[in-house]
Scaffold this motif. Structure first.
Motif, PDB file in Angstrom:
ATOM      1  N   ASN A  92      -1.211  -1.611  -8.834  1.00 36.47           N
ATOM      2  CA  ASN A  92      -0.704  -2.765  -8.096  1.00 36.47           C
ATOM      3  C   ASN A  92      -0.018  -3.767  -9.024  1.00 36.47           C
ATOM      4  O   ASN A  92       1.023  -4.349  -8.689  1.00 36.47           O
ATOM      5  CB  ASN A  92      -1.840  -3.454  -7.341  1.00 36.47           C
TER       6      ASN A  92
ATOM      7  N   ALA B  13       3.846  -4.969  -8.978  1.00 37.63           N
ATOM      8  CA  ALA B  13       4.223  -6.380  -8.917  1.00 37.63           C
ATOM      9  C   ALA B  13       5.154  -6.744 -10.069  1.00 37.63           C
ATOM     10  O   ALA B  13       6.111  -7.514  -9.897  1.00 37.63           O
ATOM     11  CB  ALA B  13       2.972  -7.253  -8.958  1.00 37.63           C
TER      12      ALA B  13
ATOM     13  N   ALA C 160       8.890  -8.262  -9.880  1.00 38.82           N
ATOM     14  CA  ALA C 160       9.242  -9.449 -10.669  1.00 38.82           C
ATOM     15  C   ALA C 160      10.508  -9.198 -11.489  1.00 38.82           C
ATOM     16  O   ALA C 160      11.390 -10.057 -11.570  1.00 38.82           O
ATOM     17  CB  ALA C 160       8.084  -9.832 -11.586  1.00 38.82           C
TER      18      ALA C 160
ATOM     19  N   TRP D 298       8.805   0.115 -10.315  1.00 36.45           N
ATOM     20  CA  TRP D 298       8.199   0.047  -8.984  1.00 36.45           C
ATOM     21  C   TRP D 298       8.092   1.435  -8.348  1.00 36.45           C
ATOM     22  O   TRP D 298       7.059   1.793  -7.797  1.00 36.45           O
ATOM     23  CB  TRP D 298       9.028  -0.878  -8.104  1.00 36.45           C
TER      24      TRP D 298
END
Length: 228
Positions: free
Chosen positions: A7, A11, A15, A204
């Protein structure tokens, strides 16, 4: 939500995507570095966004580095530290431009003009002391950090390799900035912004793949193995 390494990596990827898009997009709307513009709303918004870009960029490259820490080795560590220092410098400079320059522009416009000259690429005259070396320092860590981190990404074969090459090439291209007016030279940030967003997307995507239940493993709540 359960906090897991997967996770956090995801994130960090988001970002980095946001930071890259902000870094490129800001170049199109950045006001001209003149004292008359410092007290305007456009100036404030752009520099608030730049502070946010620096924070998000720092989080993004941290996630990228941790994803490939073993594969990138010392070269990757060097690039990460240099780029991290660059983002910290951006945060500090943008904080000054957002919160310190507007009052100075009204109360001491000559000092505000000198500071704008540093950030805008004007020649230093010695009136601001060590502060005048910030632009040279920022250029050096940007150049070296982007180059080393980009090459490390390419060699590691973990994230998008050509995004690493674009990051390295975009960083090196800043050596040509003295040949162009500052208003034109700022668009040299576009390749780097695209590269950071691209690497963030790659991080990601890779996180989503590795975070998916493995083939033939039990999925919580279903009570039996499910083939993927």
């Amino acid at each position: 939500m359960t906090i897991t390494p997967s996770n956090l990596s995801g994130a960090a990827g988001v970002a980095a995507i946001t930071a890259g898009l902000l870094y490129g997009g800001i170049q199109f709307v950045h006001p001209v570095e003149e004292v008359a513009n410092v007290t305007g709303s456009a100036w404030a918004i752009v520099h608030y966004l730049t502070v946010a870009m620096g924070v998000l960029g720092l989080a993004g490259i941290t996630g990228m580095y941790l994803k490939q820490v073993q594969e990138t080795g010392l070269l990757g560590l060097s690039g990460f530290l240099l780029l991290g220092l660059f983002y910290l410098t951006v945060i500090a400079n943008s904080f000054v431009e957002a919160f310190v320059l507007p009052p100075l522009a009204e109360q001491a416009p000559h000092i505000a003009t000198d500071i704008l000259g540093i950030f805008g690429g004007a020649a230093a005259d010695g009136s601001l002391g060590p502060l005048e070396g910030i632009s040279t320092f920022a250029f050096a860590i940007y150049f070296l950090g982007g180059l080393t981190f980009g090459v490390a990404v390419f060699r590691a074969r973990v994230l998008a390799r050509w995004a690493g090459i674009l990051l390295a090439a975009g960083s090196v291209s800043t050596a040509l900035l003295p040949l162009f007016p500052h208003a034109v030279g700022r668009f040299a940030a576009l390749p780097v912004g695209i590269a950071v967003a691209w690497l963030g997307y790659s991080l990601w995507v890779s996180t989503r793949k590795t975070g998916s239940p493995a083939a033939g493993t039990a999925v919580p709540g279903r009570g039996r193995a499910v083939a993927q």
